[in-house]
Design a protein around this motif. Structure first.
Motif, PDB file in Angstrom:
ATOM      1  N   TYR A 157      26.312   0.804  20.798  1.00 53.20           N
ATOM      2  CA  TYR A 157      26.476   0.848  19.348  1.00 53.20           C
ATOM      3  C   TYR A 157      25.434  -0.109  18.798  1.00 53.20           C
ATOM      4  O   TYR A 157      25.363  -1.276  19.204  1.00 53.20           O
ATOM      5  CB  TYR A 157      27.884   0.414  18.941  1.00 53.20           C
ATOM      6  N   VAL A 158      24.596   0.373  17.890  1.00 50.66           N
ATOM      7  CA  VAL A 158      23.528  -0.430  17.322  1.00 50.66           C
ATOM      8  C   VAL A 158      23.671  -0.439  15.808  1.00 50.66           C
ATOM      9  O   VAL A 158      23.808   0.614  15.186  1.00 50.66           O
ATOM     10  CB  VAL A 158      22.139   0.154  17.691  1.00 50.66           C
ATOM     11  N   LYS A 159      23.618  -1.633  15.236  1.00 47.43           N
ATOM     12  CA  LYS A 159      23.623  -1.759  13.783  1.00 47.43           C
ATOM     13  C   LYS A 159      22.353  -2.484  13.374  1.00 47.43           C
ATOM     14  O   LYS A 159      22.046  -3.558  13.904  1.00 47.43           O
ATOM     15  CB  LYS A 159      24.851  -2.522  13.298  1.00 47.43           C
ATOM     16  N   ALA A 160      21.615  -1.889  12.455  1.00 52.55           N
ATOM     17  CA  ALA A 160      20.385  -2.493  11.950  1.00 52.55           C
ATOM     18  C   ALA A 160      20.709  -3.439  10.801  1.00 52.55           C
ATOM     19  O   ALA A 160      21.761  -3.329  10.171  1.00 52.55           O
ATOM     20  CB  ALA A 160      19.427  -1.398  11.481  1.00 52.55           C
ATOM     21  N   GLU A 161      19.787  -4.350  10.510  1.00 53.16           N
ATOM     22  CA  GLU A 161      19.994  -5.284   9.409  1.00 53.16           C
ATOM     23  C   GLU A 161      20.151  -4.586   8.065  1.00 53.16           C
ATOM     24  O   GLU A 161      20.796  -5.098   7.172  1.00 53.16           O
ATOM     25  CB  GLU A 161      18.846  -6.294   9.343  1.00 53.16           C
ATOM     26  N   ASP A 162      19.560  -3.394   7.922  1.00 50.91           N
ATOM     27  CA  ASP A 162      19.658  -2.670   6.650  1.00 50.91           C
ATOM     28  C   ASP A 162      20.967  -1.895   6.511  1.00 50.91           C
ATOM     29  O   ASP A 162      21.165  -1.166   5.545  1.00 50.91           O
ATOM     30  CB  ASP A 162      18.463  -1.747   6.447  1.00 50.91           C
ATOM     31  N   GLY A 163      21.869  -2.023   7.503  1.00 48.65           N
ATOM     32  CA  GLY A 163      23.175  -1.386   7.430  1.00 48.65           C
ATOM     33  C   GLY A 163      23.288  -0.064   8.159  1.00 48.65           C
ATOM     34  O   GLY A 163      24.394   0.422   8.391  1.00 48.65           O
ATOM     35  N   ARG A 164      22.163   0.541   8.532  1.00 49.09           N
ATOM     36  CA  ARG A 164      22.242   1.772   9.309  1.00 49.09           C
ATOM     37  C   ARG A 164      22.841   1.463  10.668  1.00 49.09           C
ATOM     38  O   ARG A 164      22.653   0.384  11.201  1.00 49.09           O
ATOM     39  CB  ARG A 164      20.856   2.396   9.495  1.00 49.09           C
ATOM     40  N   ALA A 165      23.567   2.432  11.216  1.00 53.13           N
ATOM     41  CA  ALA A 165      24.205   2.232  12.518  1.00 53.13           C
ATOM     42  C   ALA A 165      24.233   3.546  13.273  1.00 53.13           C
ATOM     43  O   ALA A 165      24.150   4.623  12.687  1.00 53.13           O
ATOM     44  CB  ALA A 165      25.615   1.689  12.335  1.00 53.13           C
ATOM     45  N   GLY A 166      24.351   3.436  14.574  1.00 56.73           N
ATOM     46  CA  GLY A 166      24.428   4.633  15.387  1.00 56.73           C
ATOM     47  C   GLY A 166      24.646   4.301  16.851  1.00 56.73           C
ATOM     48  O   GLY A 166      24.870   3.144  17.219  1.00 56.73           O
ATOM     49  N   LEU A 167      24.577   5.333  17.654  1.00 58.30           N
ATOM     50  CA  LEU A 167      24.770   5.202  19.097  1.00 58.30           C
ATOM     51  C   LEU A 167      23.482   5.567  19.816  1.00 58.30           C
ATOM     52  O   LEU A 167      22.816   6.552  19.467  1.00 58.30           O
ATOM     53  CB  LEU A 167      25.907   6.109  19.563  1.00 58.30           C
ATOM     54  N   PHE A 168      23.142   4.777  20.825  1.00 55.88           N
ATOM     55  CA  PHE A 168      21.959   5.015  21.639  1.00 55.88           C
ATOM     56  C   PHE A 168      22.403   5.257  23.068  1.00 55.88           C
ATOM     57  O   PHE A 168      23.107   4.433  23.659  1.00 55.88           O
ATOM     58  CB  PHE A 168      21.015   3.808  21.583  1.00 55.88           C
ATOM     59  N   ASP A 169      21.973   6.371  23.635  1.00 52.52           N
ATOM     60  CA  ASP A 169      22.345   6.767  24.994  1.00 52.52           C
ATOM     61  C   ASP A 169      21.361   6.173  25.997  1.00 52.52           C
ATOM     62  O   ASP A 169      20.183   6.529  26.008  1.00 52.52           O
ATOM     63  CB  ASP A 169      22.350   8.291  25.088  1.00 52.52           C
TER      64      ASP A 169
END
Length: 94
Positions: free
Chosen positions: A15-27
């Motif tokens: 689970y990755v969250k960027a400083e700009d608030g975007r988030a997602g999953l990286f396989d």
């Protein structure tokens, strides 16, 4: 992209969250066949991921740049991406 939060999840995803608030999953699974990432097949080693801002790194020396993550992650709303229990979290009752 600057990484604000990284959480190891089940099935070798992050689970990755960027400083700009975007988030997602990286396989990470496609990388596990390479020599540099092979130690991460041990779940304990996989969970020892460290956030370095512009990249993530493991104790074995394997790393992924924020650019690589951004190019290949599956983004979604923070709430949806973080659903489920992180691999190293304790479940709470009641």
């Amino acid at each position: 992209m600057n990484i604000a939060e990284i959480v190891p999840k089940d099935n070798y995803t992050l689970y990755v969250k960027a400083e700009d608030g975007r988030a997602g999953l990286f396989d990470v699974k496609p990388y596990l066949e390479s020599e540099a990432f092979a130690p991460l097949n041990d779940r304990v080693e996989f969970e020892r991921v460290h956030n370095r801002g512009y990249f993530v790194e493991w104790d074995c020396g394997a790393d992924l740049s924020a650019d690589t993550i951004q190019a290949r992650w599956k983004t979604s709303l923070t709430e949806n991406a973080q659903q489920g229990t992180p691999a190293n979290a304790k479940k709470r009752c009641g």
